[in-house]
Design a protein around this motif. Sequence first.
Motif, mmCIF file in Angstrom:
data_model
loop_
_atom_site.group_PDB
_atom_site.id
_atom_site.type_symbol
_atom_site.label_atom_id
_atom_site.label_comp_id
_atom_site.label_asym_id
_atom_site.label_seq_id
_atom_site.Cartn_x
_atom_site.Cartn_y
_atom_site.Cartn_z
ATOM 1 N N GLY A 158 -18.880 -96.381 -119.309
ATOM 2 C CA GLY A 158 -18.919 -97.306 -118.185
ATOM 3 C C GLY A 158 -20.103 -97.087 -117.270
ATOM 4 N N TYR A 159 -20.576 -95.842 -117.199
ATOM 5 C CA TYR A 159 -21.734 -95.568 -116.349
ATOM 6 C C TYR A 159 -22.972 -96.317 -116.815
ATOM 7 N N GLY A 160 -23.088 -96.508 -118.125
ATOM 8 C CA GLY A 160 -24.256 -97.190 -118.669
ATOM 9 C C GLY A 160 -24.368 -98.629 -118.225
ATOM 10 N N TYR A 161 -23.233 -99.198 -117.779
ATOM 11 C CA TYR A 161 -23.223 -100.601 -117.366
ATOM 12 C C TYR A 161 -23.507 -100.769 -115.880
ATOM 13 N N LEU A 162 -23.725 -99.650 -115.191
ATOM 14 C CA LEU A 162 -24.032 -99.697 -113.766
ATOM 15 C C LEU A 162 -25.538 -99.719 -113.546
ATOM 16 N N LYS A 163 -25.983 -100.467 -112.569
ATOM 17 C CA LYS A 163 -27.419 -100.541 -112.303
ATOM 18 C C LYS A 163 -27.965 -99.273 -111.655
ATOM 19 N N ASP A 164 -27.079 -98.347 -111.292
ATOM 20 C CA ASP A 164 -27.537 -97.045 -110.815
ATOM 21 C C ASP A 164 -28.140 -96.218 -111.947
ATOM 22 N N TYR A 165 -27.849 -96.594 -113.182
ATOM 23 C CA TYR A 165 -28.306 -95.849 -114.356
ATOM 24 C C TYR A 165 -29.405 -96.637 -115.061
ATOM 25 N N ALA A 166 -30.517 -95.968 -115.347
ATOM 26 C CA ALA A 166 -31.708 -96.644 -115.869
ATOM 27 C C ALA A 166 -31.507 -97.234 -117.256
ATOM 28 N N VAL A 167 -30.548 -96.683 -117.999
ATOM 29 C CA VAL A 167 -30.424 -97.099 -119.400
ATOM 30 C C VAL A 167 -30.186 -98.600 -119.528
ATOM 31 N N GLN A 168 -29.424 -99.191 -118.602
ATOM 32 C CA GLN A 168 -29.130 -100.629 -118.709
ATOM 33 C C GLN A 168 -30.398 -101.461 -118.513
ATOM 34 N N GLN A 169 -31.320 -100.974 -117.671
ATOM 35 C CA GLN A 169 -32.553 -101.736 -117.455
ATOM 36 C C GLN A 169 -33.449 -101.693 -118.687
ATOM 37 N N PHE A 170 -33.492 -100.561 -119.347
ATOM 38 C CA PHE A 170 -34.269 -100.492 -120.587
ATOM 39 C C PHE A 170 -33.709 -101.480 -121.616
ATOM 40 N N VAL A 171 -32.386 -101.577 -121.711
ATOM 41 C CA VAL A 171 -31.762 -102.521 -122.650
ATOM 42 C C VAL A 171 -32.165 -103.950 -122.300
ATOM 43 N N ARG A 172 -32.085 -104.295 -121.011
ATOM 44 C CA ARG A 172 -32.419 -105.670 -120.600
ATOM 45 C C ARG A 172 -33.895 -105.978 -120.792
ATOM 46 N N ASP A 173 -34.741 -104.992 -120.478
ATOM 47 C CA ASP A 173 -36.179 -105.242 -120.532
ATOM 48 C C ASP A 173 -36.711 -105.398 -121.950
ATOM 49 N N ILE A 174 -36.149 -104.687 -122.921
ATOM 50 C CA ILE A 174 -36.752 -104.785 -124.262
ATOM 51 C C ILE A 174 -36.062 -105.807 -125.161
ATOM 52 N N ARG A 175 -34.996 -106.432 -124.669
ATOM 53 C CA ARG A 175 -34.360 -107.457 -125.510
ATOM 54 C C ARG A 175 -35.333 -108.587 -125.842
ATOM 55 N N VAL A 176 -36.174 -108.945 -124.885
ATOM 56 C CA VAL A 176 -37.099 -110.061 -125.092
ATOM 57 C C VAL A 176 -38.206 -109.709 -126.079
#
Length: 411
Positions: free
Chosen positions: A370-388
């Motif tokens: 669940g922590y991975g889905y929080l914007k406090d954790y960088a991992v979710q931003q890497f997922v969003r940024d490289i999807r494109v």
Amino acid sequence: SLQAGCPVFSDRHLCTLLSLYVLCALCSLLTAAHGLTDEQKEFQKVAFDFAANEMAPHMAEWDQKEIFPVETMRKAAQLGFGGIYVQPDVGGSGLSRLDTSVIFEALSTGCVSTTAYISIHNMCAWMIDTFGNNEQREKFCPDLCSMEKFASYCLTEPGSGSDAASLLTSAQRKGDHYILNGSKAFISGGGDTDVYVVMCRTGSKGPKGISCVVVEKGTPGLSFGKKEQKVGWNSQPTRAVIFEDCAVPVTNRLGEEGQGFSIAMKGLNGGRINIASCSLGAAHACVQLARDHLLVRKQFGETLSNNQFLQFKLAEMATKLVASRLLVREAATALQENRSDAVSLCSMAKLFATDECFNICNQALQMHGGYGYLKDYAVQQFVRDIRVHQILEGTNEVMRMIISRNLLTES
């Protein structure tokens, strides 16, 4: 003492030791410096340090507030990252495609979105440097290499994405100007950048009717659409670029009439390596984040690093990262050497690395729970940024078409 049947070590102990061995091995693999020259290791270190000190601390803020970090990018340009593979006589660093890949991978560990824009800017500067005459190179390249001015690449249109050769933006010659009419879609930096490398139709239908012109911000008839709201890549603005009787001097044309499509595709070969390299950086960062999380997060009385399933997943992630890196670097070398297999390898590298690196980042998010889905954790931003990355610079479906076409036409 690790031999089967040894009474000193239980299966549990062996599993723990193997876990530590895998994690120690990952620390070595993640340096990403294997096979590089001493000079390339220095480039890499400078880029890693810049990413850690100037980009990573601001990555979340740039994303959430949609800030285009102009001053940070100009600091990167002071290190030579504004025109990495542009020739030195116009302010570039004159480095190789492999050097460039190493730098973009390292920078992306600090912010994928910003690095991806820098990669597009570098592609535009290279196109002007390579296909422009001396006057054009001297006019545009120094300011681009210093990032005093920023560039955007304008190929895609609302009705022509993967089928780029069907673009409709017209450029009718009247005296010493082209009059441009039409629009471009999904343009990175659109509205905030200063120089637009535009593919437009000066002739008949098909790729041979396309030319390439440089349009400067402030030219009458040039305007921009609304700022797009995106899933990721939020540190760079994306807008439509619109031409309404936009008069561009003929002296701003790169190459000859009808060479535009070829120029665009040659730019994209390098762009595909660049964007694949940005995916490598994201995956690199996410493997580190996942490793660190497994070492500290406890469930059922022990750290997750003792869970064999997660150990195996981490090992697979690291393996796919290294395999992707090797393919990207081979493609970069092939492009630098102008080898006959360069186009196929660039397509393979883009296809394989962007798919596998997205999967690595997505798995890292899953490991965070669940922590991975929080914007406090960088991992979710890497997922969003490289999807494109699986979509732009030619979709991965188009990469498959290019690869298969080359295979089927080989003699």
